[in-house]
Design an enzyme around this catalytic site. Structure first.
Site, short mmCIF file in Angstrom:
data_model
loop_
_atom_site.label_atom_id
_atom_site.label_comp_id
_atom_site.label_asym_id
_atom_site.label_seq_id
_atom_site.Cartn_x
_atom_site.Cartn_y
_atom_site.Cartn_z
CB SER A 106 -0.94 -0.01 1.21
OG SER A 106 -1.90 -1.02 1.07
CG HIS A 109 6.00 4.32 4.92
ND1 HIS A 109 5.65 4.58 3.62
CD2 HIS A 109 6.41 5.51 5.43
CE1 HIS A 109 5.82 5.87 3.38
NE2 HIS A 109 6.29 6.46 4.45
CE1 TYR A 187 3.28 6.90 17.50
CE2 TYR A 187 3.72 4.77 16.51
CZ TYR A 187 4.13 6.04 16.85
OH TYR A 187 5.39 6.46 16.54
CE1 TYR A 472 7.06 2.67 13.99
CE2 TYR A 472 7.54 2.55 16.33
CZ TYR A 472 7.07 3.26 15.23
OH TYR A 472 6.64 4.55 15.39
C1 LIG Z 1 8.88 7.06 8.27
C2 LIG Z 1 7.90 6.17 8.98
C3 LIG Z 1 7.05 6.71 9.93
C4 LIG Z 1 6.13 5.91 10.61
N1 LIG Z 1 5.28 6.48 11.53
C5 LIG Z 1 4.35 5.71 12.14
C6 LIG Z 1 3.42 6.28 13.05
O1 LIG Z 1 3.42 7.48 13.30
N2 LIG Z 1 2.51 5.47 13.64
C7 LIG Z 1 2.48 4.12 13.38
O2 LIG Z 1 1.62 3.43 13.94
N3 LIG Z 1 3.35 3.57 12.53
C8 LIG Z 1 4.27 4.32 11.89
N4 LIG Z 1 5.13 3.73 11.00
C9 LIG Z 1 5.03 2.29 10.75
C10 LIG Z 1 3.91 2.00 9.77
O3 LIG Z 1 2.66 2.03 10.43
C11 LIG Z 1 4.10 0.62 9.14
O4 LIG Z 1 5.32 0.58 8.45
C12 LIG Z 1 2.95 0.27 8.21
O5 LIG Z 1 2.97 -1.11 7.96
C13 LIG Z 1 3.03 1.02 6.92
O6 LIG Z 1 1.96 0.75 6.07
P1 LIG Z 1 2.20 0.90 4.48
O7 LIG Z 1 0.94 0.58 3.79
O8 LIG Z 1 2.84 2.22 4.21
O9 LIG Z 1 3.33 -0.20 4.28
P2 LIG Z 1 3.55 -1.40 3.26
O10 LIG Z 1 5.04 -1.55 3.25
O11 LIG Z 1 2.87 -1.19 1.98
O12 LIG Z 1 2.89 -2.63 4.00
C14 LIG Z 1 3.26 -3.05 5.31
C15 LIG Z 1 2.83 -4.50 5.53
O13 LIG Z 1 1.42 -4.63 5.33
C16 LIG Z 1 1.15 -5.45 4.20
N5 LIG Z 1 0.11 -4.77 3.43
C17 LIG Z 1 0.22 -3.61 2.74
N6 LIG Z 1 -0.95 -3.28 2.21
C18 LIG Z 1 -1.82 -4.25 2.53
C19 LIG Z 1 -3.19 -4.47 2.24
N7 LIG Z 1 -3.87 -3.60 1.49
N8 LIG Z 1 -3.78 -5.57 2.73
C20 LIG Z 1 -3.08 -6.45 3.48
N9 LIG Z 1 -1.78 -6.30 3.78
C21 LIG Z 1 -1.15 -5.20 3.32
C22 LIG Z 1 2.45 -5.55 3.44
O14 LIG Z 1 2.51 -6.72 2.68
C23 LIG Z 1 3.46 -5.49 4.55
O15 LIG Z 1 3.55 -6.75 5.18
C24 LIG Z 1 6.06 4.52 10.32
C25 LIG Z 1 6.90 3.99 9.35
C26 LIG Z 1 7.82 4.79 8.69
C27 LIG Z 1 8.73 4.19 7.65
#
Ligand SMILES: Cc1cc2nc3c(=O)[nH]c(=O)nc-3n(C[C@H](O)[C@H](O)[C@H](O)COP(=O)(O)OP(=O)(O)OC[C@H]3O[C@@H](n4cnc5c(N)ncnc54)[C@H](O)[C@@H]3O)c2cc1C
Ligand SMILES: *[C@@H]1O[C@H](CO)[C@@H](O)[C@H](O)[C@H]1NC(C)=O
Ligand SMILES: *[C@@H]1O[C@H](CO)[C@@H](O)[C@H](O)[C@H]1NC(C)=O
Ligand SMILES: *[C@@H]1O[C@H](CO)[C@@H](O)[C@H](O)[C@H]1NC(C)=O
Ligand SMILES: *[C@@H]1O[C@H](CO)[C@@H](O)[C@H](O)[C@H]1NC(C)=O
Length: 531
Positions: A106, A109, A187, A472
């Site tokens: 998605s 991150h 969070y 994380y």
């Molecule tokens: C710079 C930074 C700041 C952050 N700040 C916060 C914060 O303030 N609060 C907090 O709680 N977390 C924070 N995080 C952590 C963040 O919540 C997680 O990394 C989260 O998984 C990111 O979601 P994404 O869709 O961007 O990641 P992705 O890398 O796309 O997905 C993360 C995981 O979820 C799976 N996934 C993705 N999309 C789907 C979907 N549609 N259905 C099922 N599974 C899926 C992926 O396969 C992977 O296992 C931060 C991370 C970073 C890098």
């Protein structure tokens, strides 16, 4: 691949059997999509392989950890960017049929790159939801339906566009994908008042391992429980989240006050541990801990920045601080009164005066090679021990710790209400980060430092299990070595992310995805290994 073979004489079929592994796997996938998608489409324009000029830019687009883009790291065979829900269904059906390992992305991150890298299986594809980013806000009902590929910044912006007194309690970093973010908890600076993102989800639409679209009623309460905190990539593809909006005041207040060790920073931080989890729920004060130049020339020091959001005006904030945390010495001129949406930009670190429309770009502000880890603290760390930790902290070039207060609403929600178990009794969460820009060159040094620092903090943090935040993600704590890791082996890390909820997650997983289609290095395992 049968569609290629059946027109050929049988001896050619036999010959081609041994060659099938070298056939580009996106071809049968593409063909299968046209058979299964309800919306006819030129799928080739949504499938990127390494021969397409834009492959690298698509792969790298939302990948947040440069460590997982290094040349030595495995690359996907192709990336598919679906344009609607039915194409996601078709992708699941076809990947399953053709035995192509799938990663879902998605916002990209994931700390260990699991949404775009498989360290354990080949071939693999990325299902990239980047084009599915609708945000439909319904102010009259205090709800919104959001497609998984939208960033949290887009969500916040679309809410604020309709109302200045509604908000949503999720992440501080605005480029997170709502799809992956909510799967692990989510969070942000309103957690002490309203809990996590997962505590404010009302419904969802997912594609399960059979390619069916299920909403809350159709998936049932066990699966609906599991997807709200059990981690991404284990149960299905989230297409949509339906969230509950929360009230925010017309005026909120933010501040950042920095103290070095020489300015009494250690004593104030010691005090913060006691007061920040107990103070008024409208107030969230996190601490960003870094190193910097102190007042003594040539001597680096530790800087502690108290970075806060208060759901109210400055006058009331000053009263709250005077009674609860006078040691910080907050002054009227430190306080910035603003709107909730501008507080989002402030906390995310955008420069003063940035227009909220920047959130619509859905871009992250910076990328680096990084490694991070997390802990939950349940007992105040003594001043003397903090002082000892700074010595190791100062050994690293650009270390960062973020201390995040709990309490308030976080203590009122039962540990088993969602898979996210770090609730009552947690004083604060610690995140450790080290980042660098020179790629593989200094990687070992930084990785060694963070592991060493983490081992030094062990005496002061939660134990049995040493709790860790699944969003994380940290592969140091253990991983599925293959397709077939047993529940017993996975307990080592599973209990740390989910405590007792891990057992229920395994049960749900076994029921809804018995062939373990949705799997990765830390996906929820099956109760019994596959026969
Ligand atoms: C710079 C930074 C700041 C952050 N700040 C916060 C914060 O303030 N609060 C907090 O709680 N977390 C924070 N995080 C952590 C963040 O919540 C997680 O990394 C989260 O998984 C990111 O979601 P994404 O869709 O961007 O990641 P992705 O890398 O796309 O997905 C993360 C995981 O979820 C799976 N996934 C993705 N999309 C789907 C979907 N549609 N259905 C099922 N599974 C899926 C992926 O396969 C992977 O296992 C931060 C991370 C970073 C890098
Ligand atoms: C990738 O290249 C193939 C072959 O040239 C082409 O058919 C396809 O449309 C390209 N894909 C994209 C997404 O541009
Ligand atoms: C700290 O001091 C060093 C050496 O004097 C200097 O190179 C560096 O730019 C300073 N850093 C900051 C953040 O001021
Ligand atoms: C993993 O398990 C799936 C589902 O049973 C199977 O199709 C696949 O071939 C397995 N992959 C490996 C690498 O063992
Ligand atoms: C999975 O592991 C079990 C026990 O270790 C083994 O008996 C079984 O053959 C494995 N199955 C697959 C599909 O690899």
């Amino acid at each position: 691949m049968q569609f290629l073979w059946f027109t050929l004489p049988s001896f050619v079929v036999l010959l081609s059997l041994s060659l099938t592994t070298s056939l580009p796997i996106q071809e049968p996938f593409n063909h299968c999509l046209t058979l299964h998608s309800q919306t006819p489409n030129q799928f080739s324009s949504s499938i990127y392989t390494s021969t397409n000029a834009s492959f690298t830019s698509i792969l790298e687009s939302t990948a947040q950890n440069l460590r997982y883009l290094l040349p030595s790291v495995p690359k996907p065979d192709f990336i598919f960017t679906p344009l609607d829900d039915s194409q996601v269904q078709a992708a699941v059906i076809c990947a399953k049929q053709l035995g192509i390992h799938m990663r879902v992305r998605s916002g990209g991150h994931d700390y260990e790159g699991l949404s775009y890298v498989s360290l354990i299986e080949k071939p693999f594809m990325i299902l990239d939801l980047v084009k599915l980013r609708a945000v439909n806000v319904d102010i009259a009902h205090n709800t919104a339906w959001i497609q998984a590929g939208a960033t949290v910044g887009e969500v916040y912006y679309r809410i604020s566009e309709k109302s200045s007194v509604h908000g949503f309690p999720a992440g501080l970093c605005t480029s997170l994908g709502i799809g992956g973010h909510i799967t692990g908890g989510a969070y942000g600076s309103m957690m002490r008042k309203y809990g996590l993102g997962v505590d404010n989800v009302l419904d969802a639409k997912i594609v399960d391992a059979n390619g069916r679209v299920l909403d809350r009623a159709a998936m049932g309460e066990d699966l609906f429980w599991a997807i709200r905190g059990g981690g991404g990539g284990s149960f299905g593809v989230i297409l949509w989240w339906k969230i509950k909006l929360v009230p925010v005041p017309q005026t909120v207040t933010v501040f950042t006050v920095t103290k070095t060790l020489e300015q009494g920073g250690n004593k104030i931080l010691h005090r913060w541990q006691k007061v920040a989890p107990k103070i008024d729920e409208d107030l969230f004060i996190r601490v960003l801990i870094q190193t910097g130049n102190g007042s003594v020339p040539g001597k680096r020091t530790v800087t502690t920045s108290y970075n806060a959001l208060f759901l109210g005006g400055a006058d009331r904030l000053l009263q709250v601080m005077k009674h609860g945390f006078p040691e910080l010495g907050l002054r009227r001129k430190d306080c910035v009164e603003t709107s909730w949406i501008k507080s989002v930009l402030y906390i995310a670190g955008y420069p003063d005066g940035t227009a909220p429309e920047v959130l619509l770009q859905g871009k992250s502000t910076s990328k680096a090679y990084f490694k991070a880890k997390s802990d939950f603290v349940r007992e105040v760390i003594p001043e003397k021990s903090l002082n000892a930790l700074w010595k190791v902290f100062l050994q690293e070039d650009g270390p960062l710790m973020i201390w995040n207060p709990y309490g308030g609403m976080m203590s009122k929600i039962a540990e088993s209400a969602t898979p996210f178990p770090h609730r009552k009794g947690v004083l604060y969460k610690v995140q450790y980060v080290t980042g660098w820009l020179d790629g593989e060159k200094s990687m070992a040094k930084h990785m060694n430092w963070i592991r060493k620092f983490y081992s030094r903090t062990a005496p002061y943090v939660s134990k049995y299990p040493r709790e860790t935040y699944v969003n994380y993600r940290d592969l140091d704590i253990g991983m599925n070595k293959n397709n077939n890791t047993s529940f017993v082996e996975a307990r080592s890390w599973g209990y740390r992310y989910f405590k007792g909820n891990f057992n229920r997650l395994v049960k749900v997983k076994t029921k809804v995805d018995p062939s373990n289609f949705f799997r990765h290095e830390q996906s929820i395992p099956l109760l019994k290994p596959l026969a």
